[in-house]
Design a protein around this motif. Structure first.
Motif, short mmCIF file in Angstrom:
data_model
loop_
_atom_site.label_atom_id
_atom_site.label_comp_id
_atom_site.label_asym_id
_atom_site.label_seq_id
_atom_site.Cartn_x
_atom_site.Cartn_y
_atom_site.Cartn_z
N LEU A 92 0.83 -1.20 0.00
CA LEU A 92 0.00 0.00 0.00
C LEU A 92 0.86 1.25 0.00
O LEU A 92 0.53 2.25 -0.65
CB LEU A 92 -0.94 0.00 1.20
CG LEU A 92 -1.93 -1.17 1.28
CD1 LEU A 92 -2.78 -1.08 2.54
CD2 LEU A 92 -2.80 -1.24 0.05
N LYS A 93 1.97 1.21 0.71
CA LYS A 93 2.89 2.36 0.76
C LYS A 93 3.47 2.64 -0.63
O LYS A 93 3.68 3.80 -0.99
CB LYS A 93 4.03 2.13 1.74
CG LYS A 93 3.59 1.95 3.17
CD LYS A 93 3.08 3.23 3.77
CE LYS A 93 2.84 3.03 5.26
NZ LYS A 93 2.14 4.14 5.85
N LEU A 94 3.72 1.61 -1.41
CA LEU A 94 4.27 1.83 -2.75
C LEU A 94 3.23 2.40 -3.71
O LEU A 94 3.57 3.19 -4.59
CB LEU A 94 4.89 0.54 -3.29
CG LEU A 94 6.18 0.13 -2.58
CD1 LEU A 94 6.65 -1.23 -3.10
CD2 LEU A 94 7.26 1.18 -2.74
N PHE A 95 1.98 2.02 -3.55
CA PHE A 95 0.93 2.68 -4.33
C PHE A 95 0.86 4.15 -3.93
O PHE A 95 0.80 5.03 -4.81
CB PHE A 95 -0.43 2.01 -4.13
CG PHE A 95 -0.70 0.90 -5.11
CD1 PHE A 95 -1.15 1.15 -6.39
CD2 PHE A 95 -0.50 -0.42 -4.74
CE1 PHE A 95 -1.40 0.13 -7.29
CE2 PHE A 95 -0.74 -1.46 -5.63
CZ PHE A 95 -1.19 -1.18 -6.90
N ALA A 96 0.88 4.43 -2.64
CA ALA A 96 0.83 5.83 -2.17
C ALA A 96 2.03 6.61 -2.71
O ALA A 96 1.90 7.76 -3.13
CB ALA A 96 0.78 5.88 -0.65
N TYR A 97 3.19 5.98 -2.72
CA TYR A 97 4.39 6.59 -3.28
C TYR A 97 4.18 6.94 -4.76
O TYR A 97 4.43 8.07 -5.19
CB TYR A 97 5.58 5.63 -3.12
CG TYR A 97 6.76 5.95 -3.99
CD1 TYR A 97 7.66 6.95 -3.64
CD2 TYR A 97 6.97 5.27 -5.19
CE1 TYR A 97 8.74 7.27 -4.46
CE2 TYR A 97 8.04 5.57 -6.00
CZ TYR A 97 8.93 6.57 -5.64
OH TYR A 97 9.99 6.87 -6.46
N ASN A 98 3.71 5.97 -5.54
CA ASN A 98 3.48 6.23 -6.96
C ASN A 98 2.49 7.36 -7.17
O ASN A 98 2.67 8.20 -8.06
CB ASN A 98 2.99 4.96 -7.67
CG ASN A 98 4.12 4.03 -8.08
OD1 ASN A 98 5.29 4.38 -8.00
ND2 ASN A 98 3.76 2.84 -8.52
#
Length: 156
Positions: free
Chosen positions: A2-8
């Motif tokens: 989820l953090k990587l989606f938020a990052y993107n």
């Protein structure tokens, strides 16, 4: 994950802001590699994310061509609309969803299957790959690229 989606999503917004100071002809200029130019690439990453996550939810994928959205305002608005639709699905992700299987027919006619977790990670990696291309192209036109740093984004 989820953090990587938020990052993107943060990085994509930063790129849209970056584009505000770039002449439209530079945003639309065909570049070496990728799917075209800067704006077409931003359209592409939003389209791919939306289409894959829609398919995982049993919804139709997006099929409209870039030419229908070939200006910064329209691509930004489309990305925002897509984000509103996919964010709830991403935020509701659970471990039980990892091993669900998506089966479909490949363009060559052969059946293919992918685990949902594999598709989710592909979507993340796909955008990160294209963000790297945007960074190279930004330097080619003499502009500092958006930072790709994960740290200092307030995600953790």
């Amino acid at each position: 994950m989820l953090k990587l989606f938020a990052y993107n999503w943060q990085v994509r917004q930063d790129w849209f802001a970056w584009c505000q100071d770039v002449p439209e002809e530079e945003l639309l200029r065909e570049r070496t590699g990728g799917v075209g130019g800067i704006l077409h690439t931003l359209f592409h990453v939003a389209d791919v994310e939306y289409s894959w996550l829609s398919v995982l939810q049993g919804k139709p994928e997006f099929t409209e061509p870039f030419d229908n959205y070939a200006d910064l305002r329209r691509v930004t608005e489309l990305s925002a609309r897509f984000h509103e639709e996919v964010r709830p699905f991403v935020m509701a992700w659970t471990g039980e969803m990892e091993d669900r299987v998506l089966s479909e027919i490949a363009p060559g006619g052969d059946p293919v299957s992918f685990k949902h977790g594999e598709i989710m990670r592909h979507v993340i990696a796909h955008e990160i790959h294209h963000i790297g291309q945007l960074s190279v192209w930004s330097r080619e036109i003499g502009k500092v690229p958006v930072t790709a740093n994960l740290i200092r984004r307030g995600l953790f």
